[in-house]
Design a protein around this motif. Structure first.
Motif, PDB file in Angstrom:
ATOM      1  N   LEU A  49      37.466  49.724  42.545  1.00 48.86           N
ATOM      2  CA  LEU A  49      36.130  49.564  41.992  1.00 48.86           C
ATOM      3  C   LEU A  49      36.206  48.868  40.638  1.00 48.86           C
ATOM      4  O   LEU A  49      37.193  49.011  39.914  1.00 48.86           O
ATOM      5  N   LYS A  50      35.163  48.096  40.328  1.00 50.21           N
ATOM      6  CA  LYS A  50      35.115  47.446  39.020  1.00 50.21           C
ATOM      7  C   LYS A  50      34.593  48.406  37.961  1.00 50.21           C
ATOM      8  O   LYS A  50      34.869  48.256  36.784  1.00 50.21           O
ATOM      9  N   ILE A  59      36.419  49.262  34.632  1.00 51.03           N
ATOM     10  CA  ILE A  59      37.833  49.545  34.841  1.00 51.03           C
ATOM     11  C   ILE A  59      38.602  48.246  34.615  1.00 51.03           C
ATOM     12  O   ILE A  59      38.283  47.211  35.211  1.00 51.03           O
ATOM     13  N   ALA A  60      39.617  48.304  33.762  1.00 51.44           N
ATOM     14  CA  ALA A  60      40.378  47.106  33.387  1.00 51.44           C
ATOM     15  C   ALA A  60      41.036  46.484  34.622  1.00 51.44           C
ATOM     16  O   ALA A  60      41.487  47.206  35.523  1.00 51.44           O
ATOM     17  N   ARG A  63      44.451  47.773  35.385  1.00 53.27           N
ATOM     18  CA  ARG A  63      44.458  49.096  36.032  1.00 53.27           C
ATOM     19  C   ARG A  63      44.106  48.954  37.508  1.00 53.27           C
ATOM     20  O   ARG A  63      44.695  49.634  38.355  1.00 53.27           O
ATOM     21  N   ARG A  64      43.178  48.091  37.826  1.00 52.23           N
ATOM     22  CA  ARG A  64      42.783  47.912  39.218  1.00 52.23           C
ATOM     23  C   ARG A  64      43.931  47.337  40.045  1.00 52.23           C
ATOM     24  O   ARG A  64      44.056  47.628  41.234  1.00 52.23           O
ATOM     25  N   LYS A  65      44.772  46.506  39.382  1.00 49.36           N
ATOM     26  CA  LYS A  65      45.939  45.954  40.088  1.00 49.36           C
ATOM     27  C   LYS A  65      47.048  46.980  40.193  1.00 49.36           C
ATOM     28  O   LYS A  65      47.739  47.072  41.213  1.00 49.36           O
ATOM     29  N   VAL A  70      41.652  52.031  43.086  1.00 54.48           N
ATOM     30  CA  VAL A  70      41.263  52.879  41.949  1.00 54.48           C
ATOM     31  C   VAL A  70      39.743  53.072  41.940  1.00 54.48           C
ATOM     32  O   VAL A  70      38.987  52.160  42.272  1.00 54.48           O
ATOM     33  N   ARG A  71      39.304  54.283  41.621  1.00 52.35           N
ATOM     34  CA  ARG A  71      37.863  54.586  41.657  1.00 52.35           C
ATOM     35  C   ARG A  71      37.342  55.093  40.327  1.00 52.35           C
ATOM     36  O   ARG A  71      36.127  55.208  40.153  1.00 52.35           O
ATOM     37  N   MET A  72      38.276  55.443  39.430  1.00 57.32           N
ATOM     38  CA  MET A  72      37.826  56.038  38.169  1.00 57.32           C
ATOM     39  C   MET A  72      38.519  55.393  36.984  1.00 57.32           C
ATOM     40  O   MET A  72      39.636  54.889  37.117  1.00 57.32           O
TER      41      MET A  72
END
Ligand SMILES: [Zn+2]
Length: 101
Positions: A49-50, A59-60, A63-65, A70-72
């Motif tokens: 998620l963005k 969300i950076a 972090r998403r990579k 990732v959801r939080m």
């Protein structure tokens, strides 16, 4: 031949104490199943998620990579992890108590 074979099994069973091992295996089995269940419940579903699903913070990209699906955001995830750690800590204490009894 069958009688000799049966006697061998009986003697081996007595020598190794298979009955006791069975109980240990059950215990390990339950622990592994529990761990798998917990690990599965932590696997995020769907794309990253963005924005945090908890507080809507961005969300950076890094972090998403780093955390696929990732959801939080970091603070919300840390809060969630803390709650889960508390829960599993409670479970550990519970099973230790039951072993002592
Ligand atoms: Zn958040």
């Amino acid at each position: 031949m069958a009688a000799i074979f049966n006697r061998m099994i009986r003697e081996t069973t007595m020598a190794t104490g298979w009955a006791g091992d069975g109980a240990v295996h059950d215990q390990i089995d339950a622990t592994i199943k529990d761990a798998i269940k917990r690990a599965r419940s932590r696997v995020p579903k769907g794309p990253s998620l963005k924005r945090c699903e908890e507080c809507d913070a961005a969300i950076a990209e890094a972090r998403r990579k780093a955390v696929p699906g990732v959801r939080m955001c970091v603070p919300c995830q840390a809060e969630r992890d803390k709650q889960q750690a508390n829960l599993s800590g409670y479970n550990r204490r519970g099973s230790k108590d039951s072993q002592l009894r």
